[in-house]
Design an enzyme around this catalytic site. Structure first.
Site, PDB file in Angstrom:
ATOM      1  N   GLU A 174       0.817  -1.222   0.000  1.00  0.00           N
ATOM      2  CA  GLU A 174       0.000   0.000   0.000  1.00  0.00           C
ATOM      3  C   GLU A 174       0.850   1.271   0.000  1.00  0.00           C
ATOM      4  OE1 GLU A 174      -3.716   0.221   0.369  1.00  0.00           O
ATOM      5  OE2 GLU A 174      -3.625  -1.837  -0.350  1.00  0.00           O
ATOM      6  N   HIS A 250      -4.762   1.589   7.298  1.00  0.00           N
ATOM      7  CA  HIS A 250      -3.356   1.914   7.005  1.00  0.00           C
ATOM      8  C   HIS A 250      -2.718   2.390   8.300  1.00  0.00           C
ATOM      9  CE1 HIS A 250      -4.504   2.941   2.599  1.00  0.00           C
ATOM     10  NE2 HIS A 250      -3.882   1.780   2.612  1.00  0.00           N
ATOM     11  N   CYS A 372      -2.856  11.403   3.821  1.00  0.00           N
ATOM     12  CA  CYS A 372      -3.154  10.478   2.709  1.00  0.00           C
ATOM     13  C   CYS A 372      -3.009  11.176   1.370  1.00  0.00           C
ATOM     14  CB  CYS A 372      -4.588   9.982   2.791  1.00  0.00           C
ATOM     15  SG  CYS A 372      -5.005   9.123   4.292  1.00  0.00           S
TER      16      CYS A 372
HETATM   17  O1  SUG Z   1      -7.779   2.999   0.126  1.00  0.00           O
HETATM   18  N1  SUG Z   1     -10.532   5.154   0.235  1.00  0.00           N
HETATM   19  C1  SUG Z   1      -9.099   4.965   0.320  1.00  0.00           C
HETATM   20  C2  SUG Z   1      -8.520   5.900   1.337  1.00  0.00           C
HETATM   21  C3  SUG Z   1      -7.012   5.892   1.314  1.00  0.00           C
HETATM   22  C4  SUG Z   1      -6.428   6.659   2.435  1.00  0.00           C
HETATM   23  N2  SUG Z   1      -5.020   6.635   2.353  1.00  0.00           N
HETATM   24  C5  SUG Z   1      -4.167   6.576   3.413  1.00  0.00           C
HETATM   25  N3  SUG Z   1      -4.565   6.240   4.607  1.00  0.00           N
HETATM   26  N4  SUG Z   1      -2.900   6.802   3.191  1.00  0.00           N
HETATM   27  C6  SUG Z   1      -8.765   3.529   0.667  1.00  0.00           C
HETATM   28  O2  SUG Z   1      -9.475   2.927   1.491  1.00  0.00           O
HETATM   29  C7  SUG Z   1     -12.729   4.821  -0.747  1.00  0.00           C
HETATM   30  C8  SUG Z   1     -13.365   4.569  -2.090  1.00  0.00           C
HETATM   31  C9  SUG Z   1     -14.856   4.575  -2.062  1.00  0.00           C
HETATM   32  O3  SUG Z   1     -15.467   4.101  -1.131  1.00  0.00           O
HETATM   33  O4  SUG Z   1     -15.440   5.080  -3.036  1.00  0.00           O
HETATM   34  C10 SUG Z   1     -11.222   4.609  -0.783  1.00  0.00           C
HETATM   35  O5  SUG Z   1     -10.716   3.973  -1.662  1.00  0.00           O
END
Ligand code: SUG
Length: 449
Positions: A174, A250, A372
C-alpha cells in the site's frame, strides 16, 4: 547541499464519488451512496497545497488518473462503444462500474514507497508504485501511476522508478501509508520503518479477523531490497491486528513521523510501547541521535476517536527554522479529546510549535486525511531541479488549476450519475486541458482508456 522534503499531492479527479468500495475503511462504508462534490474536493485539496507551500515547503502535484477505466472493463470482456459499456456494466454490475470510476488515486500516500538517495546503496532516489492488491478499485491504479511517476522522475541517473511488486495477496503493498522515514536531518541517512499488517509465509504472525490487513511483511521486505536499503537502518514492525479490526486500514491512521519526531496511538504497533522503545534504542545505537516520541493512550484518545478525528493522519511539516507545524483535518478540532492532544503536543518538549486545521471533508468522507493526500519525496536541490517542472506548485499553477476545476468539475455527483455517458465527455475535456497545463506527455493522459 540543501535537501528538502517535497510533498506531491494528488489533484482530486473529476469523478470523486462515494461508492463504499473500501471494506475496513469505516468512513468509506459510512458514506456509501452519498452525493459527493468533486469540485469542492479538488478545491479543498488545492487549498491544502497552497497552505503547505506557504509554510515554505516545496510542493508538487500528481495528476488524477483518467476515469472511468474503460480498458479495465474491456479486459473483463465488456464490448461495444464507451456509452454501451457504461450502460451495460451500470445495469448488470454497478459496483464494477464504480470501481472503474474510482478517484481513489487522489490519495498519493498510496501511490508509491519512496526512499531518498542518501538511504539507497546506488545513490539514486528510489520509488516503487504500490500494487494496491487488496482492493479491486485501487489495484487498477498501478500501471497508470507507474507511467505518471516515470514521466515526472524521468532522469534515470538520479531516480529509479521500479515496476510494482507482483499484484497478489502475498505481496500486497500500500505504499508510503505504511512506511515512515525518521532522520536527524533530511540530508543524513535515515531509518526507514515499514509497518506490515500480516505475513503470508510466517504463520506465527497474528492477523486481524474482521478487516483485511493490506500490507504484508513480504511486500515490505521486497521494497527494502528493491530500494537497496541498508539492512541495519531498516525496521519492520507489525501493526496491531486489533487496530486494523477497529478501522485502522493503514498505519498512517494511527501514527505519523517526520525528522526526529514520531507521534502514535498506543494501539498502533504490536508490542505497543516496547516496539517504540526498541526503535528509539536502535536509532541511538546505530546513528547516535535521539528520537523524540509521543504516544497517546486509549484514555487520552480512544482509538475510535483517533479514527474518526484522523489526528494521526495530520501532516508534520518541517519549516525552514527547523520547527514543525502539524497540519490537521478540521475534524480534530471537533473531537474534544483529539483537540486536547494537539494542545499537549504544543506544550510538550518536541519540535512541533504550531498546529493548523484545514477543511478536507470531501476527502475525509472516504477515509483520506491530509497525510493520505500527499506523497513525500525527500530530494537534493539537484534532484528537484531535474523533476518535470510542469508539476511543481506555484501561484500561477494554483490559479490555473483552480480555474480548470471551476470550469470542468461538477458541484455534485451521485452514484447514479456514473451511469450517464455524458460524464465521460466532460472528463475527456478536463483531461485534455490538464495535459496542457501540466505539460506532461499525452501518453500519461491516455491511460485508462
Ligand atoms: O484505500 N478510500 C481509500 C482511502 C485511502 C487513504 N489513504 C491513506 N490512509 N494513506 C482507501 O481505502 C474509498 C473509495 C470509495 O469508497 O469510493 C477509498 O478507496
Amino acid at each position: 547541499m540543501a535537501v528538502r522534503e517535497v510533498n506531491f499531492d494528488g489533484i482530486v479527479g473529476p469523478t470523486h464519488n462515494y461508492a463504499g468500495l473500501s471494506f475496513g475503511n469505516l468512513a468509506s462504508t459510512l458514506h456509501e451512496k452519498k452525493v459527493s462534490s468533486p469540485r469542492r474536493a479538488a478545491l479543498q485539496g488545492l487549498e491544502k497545497m497552497k497552505f503547505v507551500s506557504e509554510l515554505g515547503v516545496p510542493q508538487g502535484v500528481l495528476p488524477p488518473l483518467r476515469r472511468p477505466h474503460i480498458g479495465f472493463l474491456k479486459q473483463l470482456g465488456f464490448r461495444g462503444s464507451v456509452a454501451e459499456i457504461i450502460q451495460f456494466v451500470g445495469e448488470t454490475d454497478p459496483r464494477l462500474l464504480a470501481a472503474s470510476y474510482s478517484s481513489s488515486n487522489m490519495w498519493t500516500a498510496n501511490a508509491a514507497t519512496v526512499s531518498p538517495s542518501s538511504d539507497c546503496a546506488d545513490g539514486r532516489l528510489h520509488l516503487t508504485p504500490a500494487n494496491l492488491a487488496s482492493g479491486l478499485h485501487r489495484s487498477i491504479e498501478t500501471a497508470d501511476t507507474l507511467a505518471v511517476l516515470r514521466a515526472i522522475f524521468h532522469d534515470s541517473t538520479k531516480f529509479a522508478v521500479h515496476d510494482p511488486l507482483p499484484c497478489n495477496f502475498a505481496m500486497s503493498d500500500e505504499g508510503a501509508a505504511n512506511h515512515t522515514r525518521l532522520c536527524d536531518g533530511y540530508g543524513s541517512p535515515g531509518i526507514e520503518v515499514f509497518v506490515f499488517g500480516r505475513s503470508e509465509l510466517d504463520k506465527s504472525c497474528p492477523a486481524p479477523v474482521r478487516f483485511p490487513a493490506r500490507q504484508t511483511l513480504e511486500a515490505s521486505r521486497a521494497i527494502a531490497r528493491v530500494h537497496q536499503l541498508k539492512p541495519q537502518s531498516t525496521f519492520f514492525i507489525q501493526q496491531n491486528p486489533a487496530a486494523i479490526d477497529a478501522g485502522v486500514f493503514h498505519n498512517d491512521v494511527v501514527s505519523v513521523g517526520n525528522g526526529n519526531f514520531l507521534m502514535y496511538h498506543e494501539t498502533a504497533f504490536l508490542g505497543g510501547e516496547l516496539a517504540v522503545a526498541d526503535l528509539c534504542q536502535s536509532i541511538r545505537r546505530l546513528q547516535g541521535w535521539e528520537l523524540s516520541s509521543m504516544g497517546f493512550s486509549e484514555q487520552d484518545l480512544p482509538l475510535k476517536e483517533a479514527v474518526s478525528s484522523y489526528l494521526f493522519n495530520s501532516q508534520l511539516i518541517s519549516r525552514e527554522s527547523g520547527d514543525m507545524t502539524l497540519v490537521c483535518p478540521l475534524e480534530v478540532k471537533q473531537v474534544q479529546n483529539a483537540f486536547r492532544c494537539t494542545q499537549r503536543i504544543l506544550d510538550a518538549d518536541n519540535p512541533v510549535t504550531a498546529v493548523e486545521f484545514l477543511d478536507l471533508r470531501q476527502s475525509m468522507n472516504n477515509g483520506g486525511g491530509p497525510a493520505c493526500l500527499r506523497l513525500r519525496v525527500v530530494m537534493t536541490e539537484e534532484e528537484l531541479a531535474s523533476v518535470h517542472p510542469g508539476v511543481l506548485f506555484s501561484d500561477t499553477l494554483y490559479a490555473r488549476l483552480r480555474d480548470w476545476v471551476n470550469r470542468n468539475y461538477r458541484d455534485e455527483l451521485s452514484p447514479d450519475d456514473l451511469h450517464d455517458p455524458v460524464l465521460v465527455g466532460e472528463v475527456d475535456t478536463a483531461f485534455n486541458e490538464l495535459q496542457a497545463i501540466l505539460e506532461l506527455p499525452p501518453s500519461v493522459f491516455r491511460m485508462g482508456i
